[in-house]
Write a protein that holds these residues in place. Structure first.
Motif, PDB file in Angstrom:
ATOM      1  N   GLY B 108       0.768  -1.233   0.000  1.00 34.24           N
ATOM      2  CA  GLY B 108       0.000   0.000   0.000  1.00 34.24           C
ATOM      3  C   GLY B 108       0.802   1.288   0.000  1.00 34.24           C
ATOM      4  N   ASP B 109       2.128   1.194   0.084  1.00 34.19           N
ATOM      5  CA  ASP B 109       2.933   2.413   0.121  1.00 34.19           C
ATOM      6  C   ASP B 109       3.254   2.861  -1.318  1.00 34.19           C
ATOM      7  N   ASP B 110       2.348   3.677  -1.898  1.00 34.56           N
ATOM      8  CA  ASP B 110       2.503   4.107  -3.294  1.00 34.56           C
ATOM      9  C   ASP B 110       3.679   5.056  -3.513  1.00 34.56           C
ATOM     10  N   SER B 111       4.199   5.641  -2.439  1.00 37.45           N
ATOM     11  CA  SER B 111       5.343   6.571  -2.582  1.00 37.45           C
ATOM     12  C   SER B 111       6.603   5.839  -3.037  1.00 37.45           C
ATOM     13  N   LEU B 112       6.583   4.519  -2.896  1.00 36.14           N
ATOM     14  CA  LEU B 112       7.756   3.718  -3.283  1.00 36.14           C
ATOM     15  C   LEU B 112       7.707   3.243  -4.744  1.00 36.14           C
ATOM     16  N   TYR B 113       6.731   3.744  -5.485  1.00 32.60           N
ATOM     17  CA  TYR B 113       6.569   3.285  -6.876  1.00 32.60           C
ATOM     18  C   TYR B 113       7.819   3.562  -7.718  1.00 32.60           C
ATOM     19  N   LYS B 114       8.302   4.815  -7.636  1.00 38.80           N
ATOM     20  CA  LYS B 114       9.476   5.189  -8.447  1.00 38.80           C
ATOM     21  C   LYS B 114      10.711   4.388  -8.038  1.00 38.80           C
TER      22      LYS B 114
END
Lengths: 174, 199
Positions: B108-114
Motif C-alpha cells: 500500500g505504500d505508493d510513494s515507493l513506486y518510483k
C-alpha cells in the motif's frame, strides 16, 4: 691405457645398463587439497605418466601429470581452475629427480617441479615399499601457487589459498 | 691432444644427464597438447553460433580458429567471468533491496513506486547483462559432463530463475499476484543458486 679407461668410463655412463620401470596407471594417483573462503575441496588425478630408472636402487624418476585429468567432483569448478592456470599453454605438471636417497623405507627426492612454465627445486620425503613385484612410493608435500602463477585462481572474486597440499601414491612395476 | 680429448669428454658429461631427462619424459609424454581439439564437443547454441567451427566470428575472419586465438579467447573468457561474478553480487544485492521495497509498495505504500521501478531497472540490467555474458562468452576448453550436486543444482536453479525473471517483467502491471509470485521465485532460486553455487 689411461685414455682407453677414461673413454670406457664415459661410454658406460652414456649407455643404459639400468632398467626402466613404468608407472602402474591403474593404481597410482595424485591428489591436491586446497582451501577457499567458502569451502575446501580435493581433486584427484588417476591418469599419471611416470617412469623410474632402477638398478637395485631408484636412480632417476620422471613424472608427468596432465592437469586436465584432475577431478574434484565439480565440473564447473574444475573448468574454472583449468582456465585460470592456462592449460592450453601449459598442459602438464612435471617432476624430475636424479638425487635420490634411501634410508630404511624413507626415500628423499631432491628434484625439480615444472608447473605453468616455471621450474622450482623441491625436496620431497616419501615412504618406499615393495609390494608384490611393485615399488610403492607414497607421500605428500606443499606447493606455493605464487611461486608458479602470476594470479592465484579465484572463485566468486576470492582467491584460493596459496598453499596447496599434494599427496601421491605411486606404483611402479618391477 | 690428450688434454683436449679429456676436455671433450668432460664437456659431454652434463649433456648426458639432460638427454636422459628428456628421454625419460619423451617415454611418458605421448601427447603434448592439453586436449585433442581446440573446441569442446558440446557448447551452448549461442556460443556455437558465434564461436563454433563454422561460427560467425570464424567465418568472417574476426577470430579464426587456431591455437593462439583460443588462448586469447580463454583470457577473454576469464575477464568475462570476473565481470559476471561482479554483476552476480550486484544483482543479488539489488534483488534483496527489491524484495524489501516491492513488499512495502504492494502493501500500500505508493510513494515507493518510483524506487521500485528504478531498482527493477537495475536488477534487469545487471541480471540480463550477466546472462548475456554467460551465453555469448567464448566456449570453455573442454565440455566436462555436469558433475557434482552443486553444478547440477546450479544448472537446474538457473533455468527456474531465468524463466521467473522474464515472467516478473511480463506480468508486471497486469496481475500483481502473479508478478509477486514470479518475483519471489526469481529471488529465492537466484539466492539458492548463489549459495550452492558453481563450486
Amino acid at each position: 691405457m689411461m685414455k682407453k679407461l677414461i673413454f670406457l668410463f664415459f661410454i658406460v655412463n652414456f649407455s643404459y645398463s639400468q632398467s626402466t620401470l613404468m608407472l602402474d596407471k591403474v593404481k597410482s594417483k595424485i591428489n591436491y587439497k586446497t582451501k577457499h573462503i567458502f569451502n575446501s575441496w580435493e581433486g584427484v588425478n588417476n591418469d599419471i605418466n611416470g617412469v623410474m630408472v632402477y638398478d637395485g636402487v631408484i636412480s632417476k624418476i620422471a613424472l608427468a601429470v596432465k592437469l586436465i585429468d584432475f577431478d574434484s567432483g565439480n565440473s564447473n569448478r574444475d573448468l574454472q581452475l583449468l582456465e585460470s592456470i592456462e592449460i592450453l599453454k601449459f598442459p602438464y605438471v612435471k617432476f624430475y629427480s636424479e638425487e635420490i636417497e634411501l634410508k630404511g623405507n624413507e626415500i628423499t627426492f631432491n628434484g625439480e617441479i615444472e608447473f605453468h612454465g616455471k621450474k622450482k627445486q623441491i625436496k620431497i620425503i616419501a615412504i618406499n615399499q615393495t609390494i608384490k613385484n611393485q615399488i610403492k612410493i607414497q607421500g605428500k608435500f606443499q606447493l606455493l601457487l605464487s611461486e608458479f602463477l602470476e594470479n592465484i585462481p579465484a572463485f566468486m572474486l576470492f582467491e584460493i589459498e596459496n598453499d596447496v597440499t599434494i599427496s601421491f601414491e605411486l606404483y611402479f612395476d618391477e | 691432444m690428450r688434454f683436449n680429448f679429456l676436455l671433450l669428454l668432460i664437456a659431454l658429461f652434463p649433456l648426458n644427464g639432460l638427454s636422459q631427462e628428456k628421454e625419460l619424459f619423451d617415454l611418458i609424454i605421448t601427447d603434448e597438447n592439453a586436449t585433442s581439439q581446440l573446441l569442446p564437443e558440446k557448447m551452448m547454441i549461442t556460443q556455437r553460433i558465434f564461436w563454433g567451427e563454422k561460427g560467425i566470428l570464424r567465418k568472417t575472419g574476426l577470430a579464426p580458429l587456431n591455437f593462439s586465438n583460443r588462448q586469447k579467447e580463454m583470457k577473454l573468457r576469464r575477464s568475462i567471468l570476473k565481470t559476471q561474478q561482479i554483476l552476480e553480487y550486484a544483482t543479488f544485492g539489488a534483488m534483496i533491496a527489491q524484495v524489501v521495497v516491492g513488499d512495502k509498495y504492494y502493501s500500500g505504500d505508493d510513494s515507493l513506486y518510483k524506487t521500485h521501478k528504478t531498482i527493477n531497472t537495475l536488477v534487469n540490467a545487471s541480471y540480463f547483462t550477466g546472462t548475456a555474458l554467460s551465453l555469448f562468452s567464448p566456449p570453455p576448453i573442454i565440455s566436462k559432463k555436469t558433475k557434482g550436486f552443486n553444478s547440477k543444482a546450479n544448472k537446474f536453479l538457473s533455468t527456474i530463475h531465468f524463466t521467473a525473471m522474464i515472467l516478473t517483467n511480463v506480468v508486471d502491471s497486469d496481475n500483481k499476484k502473479a508478478h509477486k509470485a514470479a518475483a519471489y521465485t526469481a529471488f529465492s532460486t537466484y539466492a539458492a543458486a548463489e549459495i550452492v553455487f558453481k563450486f
